[in-house]
Design a protein around this motif. Sequence first.
Motif, PDB file in Angstrom:
ATOM      1  N   LYS B 235       0.811  -1.286  -0.040  1.00 53.56           N
ATOM      2  CA  LYS B 235       0.082   0.127   0.144  1.00 53.56           C
ATOM      3  C   LYS B 235       0.771   1.138  -0.006  1.00 53.56           C
ATOM      4  O   LYS B 235       0.560   2.209  -0.768  1.00 53.56           O
ATOM      5  CB  LYS B 235      -0.971  -0.050   1.150  1.00 53.56           C
ATOM      6  CG  LYS B 235      -1.831   1.238   1.422  1.00 53.56           C
ATOM      7  CD  LYS B 235      -2.873   1.235   2.245  1.00 53.56           C
ATOM      8  CE  LYS B 235      -3.397   2.515   2.425  1.00 53.56           C
ATOM      9  NZ  LYS B 235      -4.072   3.352   1.215  1.00 53.56           N
ATOM     10  N   GLY B 236       1.904   1.190   0.799  1.00 57.21           N
ATOM     11  CA  GLY B 236       2.806   2.276   0.971  1.00 57.21           C
ATOM     12  C   GLY B 236       3.595   2.470  -0.237  1.00 57.21           C
ATOM     13  O   GLY B 236       3.708   3.716  -1.070  1.00 57.21           O
ATOM     14  N   ALA B 237       4.009   1.426  -1.131  1.00 54.33           N
ATOM     15  CA  ALA B 237       4.630   1.559  -2.246  1.00 54.33           C
ATOM     16  C   ALA B 237       3.557   1.988  -3.550  1.00 54.33           C
ATOM     17  O   ALA B 237       3.907   3.012  -4.374  1.00 54.33           O
ATOM     18  CB  ALA B 237       5.007   0.111  -2.790  1.00 54.33           C
ATOM     19  N   ALA B 238       2.470   1.758  -3.216  1.00 55.64           N
ATOM     20  CA  ALA B 238       1.312   2.128  -4.160  1.00 55.64           C
ATOM     21  C   ALA B 238       1.167   3.545  -4.289  1.00 55.64           C
ATOM     22  O   ALA B 238       0.973   4.262  -5.220  1.00 55.64           O
ATOM     23  CB  ALA B 238      -0.021   1.388  -4.182  1.00 55.64           C
ATOM     24  N   GLU B 239       0.824   4.092  -2.906  1.00 51.86           N
ATOM     25  CA  GLU B 239       0.668   5.523  -2.500  1.00 51.86           C
ATOM     26  C   GLU B 239       2.058   6.363  -3.009  1.00 51.86           C
ATOM     27  O   GLU B 239       1.663   7.452  -3.717  1.00 51.86           O
ATOM     28  CB  GLU B 239       0.765   5.675  -0.939  1.00 51.86           C
ATOM     29  CG  GLU B 239      -0.522   5.199  -0.403  1.00 51.86           C
ATOM     30  CD  GLU B 239      -0.459   5.133   1.132  1.00 51.86           C
ATOM     31  OE1 GLU B 239       0.521   5.728   1.546  1.00 51.86           O
ATOM     32  OE2 GLU B 239      -1.329   4.507   1.603  1.00 51.86           O
ATOM     33  N   TYR B 240       3.125   5.972  -3.076  1.00 50.98           N
ATOM     34  CA  TYR B 240       4.303   6.539  -3.649  1.00 50.98           C
ATOM     35  C   TYR B 240       4.263   6.714  -5.170  1.00 50.98           C
ATOM     36  O   TYR B 240       4.599   7.586  -5.367  1.00 50.98           O
ATOM     37  CB  TYR B 240       5.730   5.915  -2.925  1.00 50.98           C
ATOM     38  CG  TYR B 240       6.910   7.046  -2.697  1.00 50.98           C
ATOM     39  CD1 TYR B 240       7.722   6.996  -3.715  1.00 50.98           C
ATOM     40  CD2 TYR B 240       6.567   7.802  -1.843  1.00 50.98           C
ATOM     41  CE1 TYR B 240       8.829   7.907  -3.536  1.00 50.98           C
ATOM     42  CE2 TYR B 240       7.631   8.434  -1.584  1.00 50.98           C
ATOM     43  CZ  TYR B 240       8.738   9.000  -2.319  1.00 50.98           C
ATOM     44  OH  TYR B 240       9.629   9.790  -2.176  1.00 50.98           O
ATOM     45  N   GLU B 241       4.115   5.506  -5.563  1.00 48.21           N
ATOM     46  CA  GLU B 241       3.805   5.519  -7.133  1.00 48.21           C
ATOM     47  C   GLU B 241       2.534   6.414  -7.707  1.00 48.21           C
ATOM     48  O   GLU B 241       2.683   7.213  -8.449  1.00 48.21           O
ATOM     49  CB  GLU B 241       3.275   4.064  -7.537  1.00 48.21           C
ATOM     50  CG  GLU B 241       4.346   3.054  -7.487  1.00 48.21           C
ATOM     51  CD  GLU B 241       4.015   1.661  -7.965  1.00 48.21           C
ATOM     52  OE1 GLU B 241       2.948   1.474  -7.881  1.00 48.21           O
ATOM     53  OE2 GLU B 241       4.936   0.878  -7.793  1.00 48.21           O
ATOM     54  N   GLU B 242       1.589   6.683  -6.724  1.00 46.03           N
ATOM     55  CA  GLU B 242       0.571   7.657  -7.113  1.00 46.03           C
ATOM     56  C   GLU B 242       0.885   8.984  -6.994  1.00 46.03           C
ATOM     57  O   GLU B 242       0.751   9.690  -7.808  1.00 46.03           O
ATOM     58  CB  GLU B 242      -0.691   7.381  -6.107  1.00 46.03           C
ATOM     59  CG  GLU B 242      -1.949   8.209  -6.210  1.00 46.03           C
ATOM     60  CD  GLU B 242      -2.764   8.242  -7.470  1.00 46.03           C
ATOM     61  OE1 GLU B 242      -2.607   6.967  -8.009  1.00 46.03           O
ATOM     62  OE2 GLU B 242      -3.274   9.068  -7.932  1.00 46.03           O
ATOM     63  N   LEU B 243       1.892   9.302  -5.989  1.00 48.23           N
ATOM     64  CA  LEU B 243       2.231  10.564  -5.762  1.00 48.23           C
ATOM     65  C   LEU B 243       3.471  10.777  -6.977  1.00 48.23           C
ATOM     66  O   LEU B 243       3.603  12.016  -7.668  1.00 48.23           O
ATOM     67  CB  LEU B 243       3.256  10.595  -4.605  1.00 48.23           C
ATOM     68  CG  LEU B 243       2.191  10.673  -3.323  1.00 48.23           C
ATOM     69  CD1 LEU B 243       3.258  10.586  -2.163  1.00 48.23           C
ATOM     70  CD2 LEU B 243       1.530  12.099  -3.272  1.00 48.23           C
TER      71      LEU B 243
END
Lengths: 207, 288, 365
Positions: B235-243
Amino acid sequence: MKRTLPLAICLVIGVSMVIQFFIPHPVSLRYNSTILTWVIILTAFALILAIGNVFVHHGHKIVKQQPGWFYSAVTIVSMVIVAIIGLFWGIGGQSLFQKIYLNILSPLAATMFALLAYYMASAAYRAFKARSIESFMLLAAAFIVMIGFMPFGQYIHPRLPDFAEWIMQVPNMASKRGILIGIAFGAIATALKIILGIERSWLGGKD
Amino acid sequence: MKWHERLTGIDRRIIYGLLTIFIIAPFFIPLKLRENIMPQTKKLFDFMESIPPHEKAVIISFDYTPSTYPECHPMAVGLLRQCFKRKIPVIGMSFDPQGPGMAVDASDYVLSEINREAASPDDSVRYGIDYVYLGYKAGFEAAILEMGENIASVFPRDHLGTPVESLPLMARTKNYKDIAIALIITAAAYPDWWVLYAQSRYGVKVAAGLTAVMAAEFYPYLQTGQFTGMLSGMKGAAEYEELMLRHNYTQELGKAERGMNSQSMIHILIILFIIIGNIGYFLSRKKK
Amino acid sequence: MMYLVCLSLITIAPVTDVQAADKPNDAGSNIIITWILSPDDAFIEYYSVLRRSAHDTDEQYIGRNKNGICTFEDNTTQDNIAYTYVIAAVMANGEAIRSEPSNPGRSYPQVFHSGRINVLVCILIFSALVLYFVRRARRDKNLFIRKIAGLAAVEDAIGRATEMGKPILYVPGLWDIDSTATIASMNILGEIAKKIARYDTPLIVTNRWSVTYTISKEIVKEAFISQGHPDKFKNDYIRYLTEDQFGFAAAVDGIMIREKPAANFFIGYFWAESLILAETGAMTGAIQIAGTDAVNKLPFFVTACDYTLLGEELYAASAYLSREPLLLGALKAQDYGKVLALVLLAVITVLAFFGLNLSSIMVVR
């Protein structure tokens, strides 16, 4: 002597490193630096011990033709071949070593870790029963955190992710801190026992 | 067997079969769910955005193994991409024996992408000037402490055997005073030692990219400010990808964001199983 | 342009009260320079720090600070040499106004870190507690320890395995011998091995590291000898598997499926493979006792195992099982240390409500 010398070294080095923590003088820092360099070197020697152990253990199984000796042979042959490939053909980005790592070891390790998803599902189904008020609260918190942290959680209620984060930041952290304080004291006491020679299991066996 | 007893005794094979379907289905029927960004992810991203280019380097410690590839690798790729595009020098290292394989894979992937798009040599990422990978070192506690005084004494040579004093980036980066932040990507407890030794003694900023299981343990560090941000699991990795997507570092969805679809489906399934199990349990208890 | 012209018309006041002092609690070569900001700080671009010693003919530029910051650390000094500093306030148009020179400041290394007195006091108190309770345990061997369910079940687990004629599996965690959890696990292994020696039950100890393999072999052999059954010890009881985390988990799973141990002990430090091990063991129907100080793995073990030692109960286990005075005494000291820490935390929290913030006494500098 076999046990006295390691205990004496442990006491002297342990006490000196504790004292060193309180002395910011350059002489103390140089001593600290030297000890840390020794630790790095000694840790590297443990690798040699490990390799030796692999050969002895699996070699014994092959020689005695014990059940599963074929897998021991595969282990030793694989280890030697990959080591030779790495040593003579390099370990850079396009090397054969890296290709073996990414295409054999990596999928195998990822597969084992992926089993966790299945085991979690079966363990959760079997064990997560609301037998009491406490276990009901545990289940409720688990549901809120699981749903709140998922992308669709924000569509169920816009404040659900914030509530899930609050559960992680407040009750979860409070309980973790309590356990951590206890563990820290346990670890300090164990370290003190080792330095003072009260705890001797690391030497193997008893007096 | 009565029907409510069947609810508590579903065969494991049925559970595993359904789980497999729920994992695979989102790859064929993609769910277009966008991530909500957690504060700790945003904090790390904003800090990385605030680091001036060409000045202090960033340490990235690649301490994860292939088993945690889906969670940790997208974090490494995202952070490297952000650093390289913003021209923030990166010093990579590993304290896990399997870390170098992951580090080389991540850096090769990002480097090939950036150098392919580079319009001039100044836009490309040059090894030794913009990026150095120091390789694996045993004895991580001693190494983390010693780097506070002199990084070159811990890593006299880089991953490929080049003396570090010949690398321009290492010539101007002596110890933690020359480091903007240390980023630890791991599934183990290495960040504990970074906070204990590197941060509390030498004051270097620390942030971590962790698997979801480990992340819960490090929330106290977030609250006290000892962590300058944290990425928790896929989830954290996905959030960073979103940013990264929102700030135009990348043009397409990353692997973690796509993987989150499967994870969301599995979570729903597990919740359903728990509810079914509890219904069966309560009905069985009532009958007794 | 207009801005620069306007700036050139302004006369700014210099900084005042420039003080140079040795940085405390360090290894030397550091002087801290402080000053009172210029009243016209808003018009200042940056502050240049200039240094001169008795040996220098010219001033040396040391560094600069942005406006609004009134402290600078010079970490390039030579110890015991007097330096004076001048702070030049520089405007955007390049004009600079110099301050008066500071007092002479010298750097020198400290012999004692006064910022860590709190740690020293804690160490002394804790050590005193350990020594006091160890002496008391030697005099009074019946020091009270509350019942720990997981440890009370050890005897039952061994008995069950003996009756079924199946082996006992012991996994001492996945960290090396330098972990306190692994050392605690070795202690428990020794006590369990003594019980097993009496009952002639097969034992399987699986090790991830070569050093723990060597030590666990010594401990189990010694346990069998101490119970008068050296002939019952077999080398095959202790197995070195692999250092790879999931390779180890796969190997232990294979042992559990093939050899079907009746009792599984997972005692030590574990990572994600903990659920794989515990769940596989649960599938085989074994009684399972786990203990770890890895806080985030406790839920996995609690879910899949019959008994779990939580956190510090792992460290208490060796004292609980052996009843050795030294270990009991250290355990009591640990508990009293925790009580003192909790009292201190409570007092500081209550005082904070009344506006008295003493939390800085717990900070390690």
